[in-house]
Design a protein around this motif. Sequence first.
Motif, PDB file in Angstrom:
ATOM      1  N   LEU A  29      31.900  34.605  90.168  1.00  0.00           N
ATOM      2  CA  LEU A  29      32.487  33.378  89.635  1.00  0.00           C
ATOM      3  C   LEU A  29      33.391  32.700  90.658  1.00  0.00           C
ATOM      4  CD1 LEU A  29      33.390  34.367  85.960  1.00  0.00           C
ATOM      5  CD2 LEU A  29      31.563  32.819  86.724  1.00  0.00           C
ATOM      6  N   ARG A  30      34.163  33.494  91.394  1.00  0.00           N
ATOM      7  CA  ARG A  30      35.014  32.900  92.435  1.00  0.00           C
ATOM      8  C   ARG A  30      34.160  32.235  93.508  1.00  0.00           C
ATOM      9  NH1 ARG A  30      38.170  37.558  91.407  1.00  0.00           N
ATOM     10  NH2 ARG A  30      37.269  38.631  93.202  1.00  0.00           N
ATOM     11  N   ALA A  31      33.039  32.850  93.856  1.00  0.00           N
ATOM     12  CA  ALA A  31      32.120  32.233  94.814  1.00  0.00           C
ATOM     13  C   ALA A  31      31.570  30.926  94.243  1.00  0.00           C
ATOM     14  CB  ALA A  31      30.984  33.192  95.163  1.00  0.00           C
ATOM     15  N   ALA A  32      31.271  30.919  92.952  1.00  0.00           N
ATOM     16  CA  ALA A  32      30.775  29.698  92.313  1.00  0.00           C
ATOM     17  C   ALA A  32      31.825  28.589  92.389  1.00  0.00           C
ATOM     18  CB  ALA A  32      30.394  29.977  90.857  1.00  0.00           C
ATOM     19  N   GLN A  33      33.101  28.949  92.225  1.00  0.00           N
ATOM     20  CA  GLN A  33      34.161  27.952  92.363  1.00  0.00           C
ATOM     21  C   GLN A  33      34.129  27.323  93.761  1.00  0.00           C
ATOM     22  OE1 GLN A  33      37.524  30.511  91.244  1.00  0.00           O
ATOM     23  NE2 GLN A  33      37.946  29.132  89.522  1.00  0.00           N
ATOM     24  N   GLU A  34      33.944  28.155  94.775  1.00  0.00           N
ATOM     25  CA  GLU A  34      33.907  27.678  96.165  1.00  0.00           C
ATOM     26  C   GLU A  34      32.684  26.801  96.435  1.00  0.00           C
ATOM     27  OE1 GLU A  34      33.833  31.112  98.693  1.00  0.00           O
ATOM     28  OE2 GLU A  34      35.666  31.951  97.824  1.00  0.00           O
ATOM     29  N   LEU A  35      31.573  27.131  95.792  1.00  0.00           N
ATOM     30  CA  LEU A  35      30.290  26.486  96.091  1.00  0.00           C
ATOM     31  C   LEU A  35      29.915  25.367  95.134  1.00  0.00           C
ATOM     32  CD1 LEU A  35      28.345  29.806  96.789  1.00  0.00           C
ATOM     33  CD2 LEU A  35      29.191  28.183  98.506  1.00  0.00           C
ATOM     34  N   ALA A  36      30.740  25.121  94.144  1.00  0.00           N
ATOM     35  CA  ALA A  36      30.416  24.102  93.133  1.00  0.00           C
ATOM     36  C   ALA A  36      30.274  22.721  93.777  1.00  0.00           C
ATOM     37  CB  ALA A  36      31.497  24.067  92.063  1.00  0.00           C
ATOM     38  N   PRO A  37      29.353  21.929  93.262  1.00  0.00           N
ATOM     39  CA  PRO A  37      29.191  20.560  93.772  1.00  0.00           C
ATOM     40  C   PRO A  37      30.472  19.739  93.581  1.00  0.00           C
ATOM     41  CG  PRO A  37      27.344  21.176  92.356  1.00  0.00           C
ATOM     42  CD  PRO A  37      28.383  22.257  92.225  1.00  0.00           C
ATOM     43  N   GLU A  38      30.603  18.712  94.360  1.00  0.00           N
ATOM     44  CA  GLU A  38      31.764  17.836  94.272  1.00  0.00           C
ATOM     45  C   GLU A  38      31.884  17.259  92.854  1.00  0.00           C
ATOM     46  OE1 GLU A  38      33.366  13.804  96.399  1.00  0.00           O
ATOM     47  OE2 GLU A  38      32.234  15.250  97.605  1.00  0.00           O
ATOM     48  N   GLY A  39      33.119  17.197  92.383  1.00  0.00           N
ATOM     49  CA  GLY A  39      33.361  16.656  91.049  1.00  0.00           C
ATOM     50  C   GLY A  39      33.224  17.674  89.939  1.00  0.00           C
ATOM     51  N   VAL A  40      32.983  18.932  90.298  1.00  0.00           N
ATOM     52  CA  VAL A  40      32.809  19.995  89.313  1.00  0.00           C
ATOM     53  C   VAL A  40      33.929  21.023  89.490  1.00  0.00           C
ATOM     54  CG1 VAL A  40      31.324  21.873  88.513  1.00  0.00           C
ATOM     55  CG2 VAL A  40      30.314  19.699  89.243  1.00  0.00           C
ATOM     56  N   ALA A  41      34.654  21.274  88.418  1.00  0.00           N
ATOM     57  CA  ALA A  41      35.700  22.292  88.428  1.00  0.00           C
ATOM     58  C   ALA A  41      35.244  23.460  87.569  1.00  0.00           C
ATOM     59  CB  ALA A  41      37.007  21.725  87.885  1.00  0.00           C
ATOM     60  N   ILE A  42      35.293  24.653  88.141  1.00  0.00           N
ATOM     61  CA  ILE A  42      34.958  25.867  87.388  1.00  0.00           C
ATOM     62  C   ILE A  42      36.258  26.617  87.126  1.00  0.00           C
ATOM     63  CG2 ILE A  42      33.706  28.054  87.375  1.00  0.00           C
ATOM     64  CD1 ILE A  42      31.615  26.720  89.211  1.00  0.00           C
ATOM     65  N   GLU A  43      36.611  26.702  85.846  1.00  0.00           N
ATOM     66  CA  GLU A  43      37.814  27.410  85.423  1.00  0.00           C
ATOM     67  C   GLU A  43      37.394  28.774  84.895  1.00  0.00           C
ATOM     68  OE1 GLU A  43      40.723  27.322  81.571  1.00  0.00           O
ATOM     69  OE2 GLU A  43      40.111  25.385  82.372  1.00  0.00           O
ATOM     70  N   ILE A  44      37.966  29.831  85.434  1.00  0.00           N
ATOM     71  CA  ILE A  44      37.620  31.183  84.998  1.00  0.00           C
ATOM     72  C   ILE A  44      38.526  31.579  83.834  1.00  0.00           C
ATOM     73  CG2 ILE A  44      37.474  33.613  85.651  1.00  0.00           C
ATOM     74  CD1 ILE A  44      36.853  32.663  88.523  1.00  0.00           C
ATOM     75  N   PHE A  45      37.893  31.994  82.745  1.00  0.00           N
ATOM     76  CA  PHE A  45      38.608  32.422  81.544  1.00  0.00           C
ATOM     77  C   PHE A  45      38.464  33.937  81.419  1.00  0.00           C
ATOM     78  CE2 PHE A  45      39.373  33.381  77.148  1.00  0.00           C
ATOM     79  CZ  PHE A  45      40.334  32.466  76.750  1.00  0.00           C
ATOM     80  N   GLY A  46      39.579  34.653  81.386  1.00  0.00           N
ATOM     81  CA  GLY A  46      39.553  36.107  81.235  1.00  0.00           C
ATOM     82  C   GLY A  46      39.466  36.533  79.781  1.00  0.00           C
ATOM     83  N   LEU A  47      38.700  37.563  79.536  1.00  0.00           N
ATOM     84  CA  LEU A  47      38.490  38.059  78.169  1.00  0.00           C
ATOM     85  C   LEU A  47      39.346  39.289  77.855  1.00  0.00           C
ATOM     86  CD1 LEU A  47      34.591  37.724  78.062  1.00  0.00           C
ATOM     87  CD2 LEU A  47      36.310  36.135  77.150  1.00  0.00           C
ATOM     88  N   HIS A  48      40.310  39.611  78.705  1.00  0.00           N
ATOM     89  CA  HIS A  48      41.093  40.834  78.568  1.00  0.00           C
ATOM     90  C   HIS A  48      41.815  40.971  77.234  1.00  0.00           C
ATOM     91  CE1 HIS A  48      40.478  40.342  82.872  1.00  0.00           C
ATOM     92  NE2 HIS A  48      40.599  41.645  82.952  1.00  0.00           N
ATOM     93  N   ASP A  49      42.297  39.871  76.677  1.00  0.00           N
ATOM     94  CA  ASP A  49      43.107  39.933  75.459  1.00  0.00           C
ATOM     95  C   ASP A  49      42.310  39.693  74.180  1.00  0.00           C
ATOM     96  OD1 ASP A  49      45.400  40.384  76.988  1.00  0.00           O
ATOM     97  OD2 ASP A  49      45.747  38.232  77.242  1.00  0.00           O
TER      98      ASP A  49
END
Length: 177
Positions: free
Chosen positions: A20-40
């Motif tokens: 997912l972090r790699a996807a954040q780096e590689l996402a096309p311009e204008g796209v924000a990838i927010e990672i949501f943790g499921l820990h709780d």
Amino acid sequence: MKILGVSGSLRAASFNTALLRAAQELAPEGVAIEIFGLHDLPLFNQDVEDQGDPAPVAAWKDAVRGADALLLACPEYNGGVTGVLKNAIDWASRGKPAPLDGKVACIIGASPGVTGTVRAQDALRQSLRKVSALYWPLGEVLVGQAHTKIEDGRLTDEKSRAVLQRHLTAFIEKLRG
């Protein structure tokens, strides 16, 4: 465009969270990838639901509703989808309208095994179909032998990075229609 990234692993050094972090780096311009943790996120229990969604469940459902699409990083445990990810799907399938109803998802996955997460991704597609979510089925990102391609929490394998970038670009183009 806002994409909600979700890892089906809780492990601190998760290969799927690294993906997912790699996807954040590689996402096309204008796209924000927010990672949501499921820990709780508690285990689904209708008795709990009947008393009202606990705060972590409400936050999860709000995050799903607020996203344009989902990017699900799906590990494979014992040939199937993880309980963590299935539990998140179960919670987000509840309510009227359910947060997952009509939501579009893209599935990716990394595993130390040779075949990546092919079986888990198939199981996840079945769950998504059942809850009226949509998924982009035209290709898969299966990072097999992830322990040789992810170092210090970062996807370093250039071939895997290129595959992920092409997949994300095609997914976003499909969303933009």
